[in-house]
Write a protein that holds these residues in place. Structure first.
Motif, mmCIF file in Angstrom:
data_model
loop_
_atom_site.group_PDB
_atom_site.id
_atom_site.type_symbol
_atom_site.label_atom_id
_atom_site.label_comp_id
_atom_site.label_asym_id
_atom_site.label_seq_id
_atom_site.Cartn_x
_atom_site.Cartn_y
_atom_site.Cartn_z
ATOM 1 N N LEU A 108 0.551 -1.520 -0.048
ATOM 2 C CA LEU A 108 -0.657 0.114 -0.256
ATOM 3 C C LEU A 108 1.192 1.235 0.048
ATOM 4 C CD1 LEU A 108 -3.036 1.195 0.152
ATOM 5 C CD2 LEU A 108 -2.804 1.079 3.277
ATOM 6 N N ILE A 109 2.058 0.781 0.561
ATOM 7 C CA ILE A 109 2.548 2.432 0.995
ATOM 8 C C ILE A 109 3.354 2.965 -0.798
ATOM 9 C CG2 ILE A 109 5.303 3.384 1.662
ATOM 10 C CD1 ILE A 109 4.045 2.057 4.354
ATOM 11 N N ILE A 110 4.383 1.306 -1.290
ATOM 12 C CA ILE A 110 4.274 1.244 -2.453
ATOM 13 C C ILE A 110 3.173 2.331 -3.320
ATOM 14 C CG2 ILE A 110 5.480 0.224 -4.890
ATOM 15 C CD1 ILE A 110 6.668 -2.152 -1.954
ATOM 16 N N THR A 111 2.316 1.559 -3.620
ATOM 17 C CA THR A 111 1.551 2.446 -4.576
ATOM 18 C C THR A 111 0.783 3.854 -4.269
ATOM 19 O OG1 THR A 111 -1.146 1.526 -2.671
ATOM 20 C CG2 THR A 111 -0.012 0.344 -4.532
ATOM 21 N N ARG A 112 0.598 4.275 -2.456
ATOM 22 C CA ARG A 112 0.939 6.058 -2.910
ATOM 23 C C ARG A 112 2.237 6.396 -3.293
ATOM 24 N NH1 ARG A 112 -3.377 8.949 -1.065
ATOM 25 N NH2 ARG A 112 -2.176 9.710 1.098
ATOM 26 N N VAL A 113 3.433 5.541 -3.502
ATOM 27 C CA VAL A 113 4.899 6.530 -4.169
ATOM 28 C C VAL A 113 4.356 6.970 -5.587
ATOM 29 C CG1 VAL A 113 7.066 6.354 -4.372
ATOM 30 C CG2 VAL A 113 6.067 5.453 -2.519
ATOM 31 N N PHE A 114 3.628 5.450 -6.365
ATOM 32 C CA PHE A 114 3.408 6.170 -7.604
ATOM 33 C C PHE A 114 2.316 6.812 -7.493
ATOM 34 C CE2 PHE A 114 6.536 1.744 -7.581
ATOM 35 C CZ PHE A 114 6.113 2.523 -8.894
ATOM 36 N N GLN A 115 1.765 6.803 -6.535
ATOM 37 C CA GLN A 115 0.283 7.636 -6.384
ATOM 38 C C GLN A 115 1.122 9.242 -6.600
ATOM 39 O OE1 GLN A 115 -2.609 7.371 -3.275
ATOM 40 N NE2 GLN A 115 -4.318 7.596 -4.811
ATOM 41 N N GLY A 116 1.729 9.576 -4.596
ATOM 42 C CA GLY A 116 2.334 10.680 -5.436
ATOM 43 C C GLY A 116 2.730 11.845 -6.204
ATOM 44 N N LEU A 117 3.406 10.517 -7.546
ATOM 45 C CA LEU A 117 4.333 10.908 -8.412
ATOM 46 C C LEU A 117 3.251 10.958 -9.140
ATOM 47 C CD1 LEU A 117 6.243 10.740 -9.945
ATOM 48 C CD2 LEU A 117 6.242 8.438 -10.522
ATOM 49 N N GLY A 118 2.007 10.873 -9.614
ATOM 50 C CA GLY A 118 1.209 11.274 -10.702
ATOM 51 C C GLY A 118 0.046 12.047 -10.425
ATOM 52 N N ALA A 119 0.568 12.741 -9.023
ATOM 53 C CA ALA A 119 0.205 13.481 -8.415
ATOM 54 C C ALA A 119 0.637 14.463 -8.488
ATOM 55 C CB ALA A 119 -0.437 14.036 -6.553
ATOM 56 N N ALA A 120 2.379 14.813 -8.371
ATOM 57 C CA ALA A 120 3.085 15.988 -8.089
ATOM 58 C C ALA A 120 2.936 16.423 -9.743
ATOM 59 C CB ALA A 120 4.198 15.686 -8.093
ATOM 60 N N ILE A 121 2.983 15.554 -10.747
ATOM 61 C CA ILE A 121 2.509 15.456 -12.197
ATOM 62 C C ILE A 121 1.588 16.779 -12.440
ATOM 63 C CG2 ILE A 121 2.760 15.280 -14.697
ATOM 64 C CD1 ILE A 121 4.026 12.274 -13.609
ATOM 65 N N ILE A 122 0.678 16.217 -11.649
ATOM 66 C CA ILE A 122 -0.439 16.335 -11.619
ATOM 67 C C ILE A 122 -0.533 18.150 -11.499
ATOM 68 C CG2 ILE A 122 -3.044 17.047 -11.426
ATOM 69 C CD1 ILE A 122 -3.136 13.790 -11.516
ATOM 70 N N LEU A 123 -0.181 18.210 -10.233
ATOM 71 C CA LEU A 123 -0.376 19.552 -8.847
ATOM 72 C C LEU A 123 0.568 20.997 -9.896
ATOM 73 C CD1 LEU A 123 -0.462 18.490 -5.739
ATOM 74 C CD2 LEU A 123 -2.336 19.324 -6.821
ATOM 75 N N ALA A 124 1.631 19.594 -10.290
ATOM 76 C CA ALA A 124 2.733 20.870 -10.713
ATOM 77 C C ALA A 124 2.261 21.460 -12.745
ATOM 78 C CB ALA A 124 3.972 20.192 -11.585
ATOM 79 N N LEU A 125 1.887 20.283 -12.828
ATOM 80 C CA LEU A 125 1.525 20.995 -15.223
ATOM 81 C C LEU A 125 -0.049 21.783 -15.144
ATOM 82 C CD1 LEU A 125 3.479 18.027 -17.370
ATOM 83 C CD2 LEU A 125 4.803 20.100 -15.763
ATOM 84 N N SER A 126 -0.684 21.247 -14.766
ATOM 85 C CA SER A 126 -2.662 21.236 -14.607
ATOM 86 C C SER A 126 -2.117 23.226 -14.174
ATOM 87 C CB SER A 126 -3.437 20.988 -13.343
ATOM 88 O OG SER A 126 -2.800 21.860 -12.087
ATOM 89 N N MET A 127 -1.690 23.630 -13.504
ATOM 90 C CA MET A 127 -1.663 25.010 -12.953
ATOM 91 C C MET A 127 -0.837 25.401 -14.658
ATOM 92 S SD MET A 127 0.636 27.584 -10.101
ATOM 93 C CE MET A 127 -0.331 26.885 -9.110
ATOM 94 N N ALA A 128 0.378 24.881 -15.220
ATOM 95 C CA ALA A 128 1.141 25.822 -16.089
ATOM 96 C C ALA A 128 0.235 25.953 -16.921
ATOM 97 C CB ALA A 128 2.348 25.245 -16.176
#
Length: 496
Positions: A108-128
């Motif tokens: 579950l922690i590993i899946t949260r790592v990848f979920q965080g990776l996806g979220a980081a991309i979303i939060l960074a690029l959505s604003m741009a």
């Protein structure tokens, strides 16, 4: 004329679907940040673990976002924001689905790592991408801020209802269909990434015209692997130094936190020194020099972090004051504390429109002044003013925060050239995350030190009130420093 009118109508519809897709992607990433917290006790029982181990479900997600968001924002500028955002949503969706199927804590922690990776991309690029798609930056940043705050505010409520009805797995499954919808909306509505030159000589680069007064950054060299690695390690060390805590081995953990913090400072110092040399080696720096050397951006970054830390201070120490000094029940404390996020949600879009009308520079100063006033009101709040006095101070602080964040983001993004919007929006997100962590750790520790009792829950109402007053006086001083920096940035060009 009819053909022109039809084309304009199609463009408007296209833009609406695109903004809806971007908003939905930000919403699910924000929900995943706050929704899982309510399930921690259930997950402790489900996996037969202790609270320190289960906390990594939350920490892993935030740690990945904090440490990688700048690198991913820059990668979006290089590979194309559309392409990387769609990849990020896919990663987020698949990892959310995998999280629901986890049968042990480590998976579950590993899946949260990848979920965080996806979220980081979303939060960074959505604003741009929002700032690119809207002619008026204030409205775009207002919408982004409102949706982000809405996800964070609704997370605990939606998570609690879903948890009670369907179990902890539903907290991961519930966001999957919305992520899929966001993916297809953006796949159809986002314009293709512009072609960029992959190799340009220094002479040719100097001959390219400037964009918005900034150097043209269409020159692409080698990827800054070393800079990305050092920054990720440094930000991870900082995040861990602000979040590691346990009642066991307290002295050891205090020394570990200090060590991690020193490592983070050394790493950041090393990163900035490396970045200065990268362009001379034909390596595309993680943070381009025109951002790196821009005084106004540095001030915006610092003020963004300061304001975020003040809001987190309210969330961390407010419940203690409300429950101990004002003797509110847990339910009443929750209702009072929800007024802050609600103000941010409701004020985001109007603040964006107002920023476009009166000017972002003026609006962000108004926001900082309101935050200073709110901190001073909080520092004079006592039992006589009661809940009404606390809510009034909290609303003033969060309204000021909303005005500042929208105006500051609009001001920065409107002056950013299109080739660096990804990394710039990522840096603004990073400033907020660092502020939230610093507010929880540093300002929280200041509050606890002002309390005389060894155990916080045994402290008297007078001790908690005294600690609240002094903590928010210090907070007001920090915001005033932010105001001074902002005024300095406006006055210095006139002097020169």
């Amino acid at each position: 004329m009819q053909h022109s009118s039809s084309t304009q109508t199609q463009d408007v519809k296209h833009s609406i679907w695109m903004m809806l897709g971007l908003s939905l992607s930000v919403l699910v990433a924000s929900l995943a940040t706050s929704m899982i917290n309510v399930a921690l006790p259930n997950l402790t029982l489900a996996f037969h673990s202790n609270m320190q181990q289960v906390q990594w479900i939350v920490a892993a997600y935030l740690l990945v976002i904090t440490s990688l968001i700048v690198s991913l924002g820059r990668l979006g500028d290089i590979l194309g924001n559309r392409r990387l955002l769609l990849i990020g949503i896919l990663i987020f969706t698949v990892s959310s689905l995998a999280g629901a199927m986890a049968n042990n804590l480590m998976f579950l922690i590993i899946t949260r790592v990848f979920q965080g990776l996806g979220a980081a991309i979303i939060l960074a690029l959505s604003m741009a991408l929002m700032s690119k798609s809207q002619a008026k930056a204030g409205r775009a940043m207002g919408l982004w801020g409102s949706v982000s705050a809405m996800g964070t505010a609704l997370g605990p409520a939606i998570g609690g209802i879903s948890l009670s009805l369907y179990g902890w797995q539903s907290l991961f499954l519930i966001i999957v269909p919305f992520s899929i919808i966001a993916f297809f909306l953006l796949y159809l509505a986002l314009p293709s990434d512009p072609q960029v030159k992959t190799a340009v000589s220094e002479k040719e680069a100097r001959s390219l015209p400037e964009e918005n007064g900034l150097p043209n950054t269409k020159k692409k060299g080698k990827f800054d692997l070393l800079g990305n690695l050092i920054l990720a390690i440094s930000l991870s060390a900082f995040a861990l130094s602000m979040s590691l805590e346990t009642s066991q081995f307290k002295d050891l953990h205090e020394r570990l936190n200090v060590g991690l913090f020193v490592l983070a400072l050394i790493g950041i110092w090393g990163f900035f020194n490396i970045e200065k040399r990268q362009e001379r080696k034909h390596i595309t720096p993680l943070i381009p020099s025109h951002i790196f050397n821009n005084r106004n951006f540095k001030i915006s970054f610092i003020c963004c972090a300061i304001t975020a830390s003040i809001v987190m201070t309210c969330l961390v120490i407010g419940p203690y004051y409300l429950s101990i000094t004002l003797a509110l029940s847990a339910y009443q404390v929750g209702l009072v504390m929800s007024t802050g996020p609600l103000v941010v949600v409701l004020s985001g879009v109007p603040a964006g429109r107002l920023s476009d009308k009166v000017g972002a520079k003026n609006m962000l100063l108004i926001g900082l002044c309101l935050m200073t006033l709110g901190c001073l009101l909080m520092s004079f709040n006592h039992q006589a003013t009661g809940v009404i006095g606390y809510i009034f101070a909290l609303v003033t602080i969060t309204l000021g925060f909303s005005l500042f964040q929208v105006a500051n983001s609009a001001d920065v993004m409107s002056k950013t050239n299109p080739q660096t919007k990804g990394v710039t929006s990522a840096l603004l997100n990073l400033a907020r995350n660092l502020g939230f962590m610093t507010g929880a750790a540093f300002m929280g520790s200041i509050f606890f030190r002002f309390i005389g009792s060894q155990q916080l829950l045994l402290a008297s109402s007078d001790e908690v009130t005294y600690a609240l007053h002094n903590t928010f006086l210090i907070a007001a001083l920090f915001v005033f420093i932010g105001i001074s920096f902002t005024l300095y940035s406006r006055v210095k060009p006139l002097i020169n």
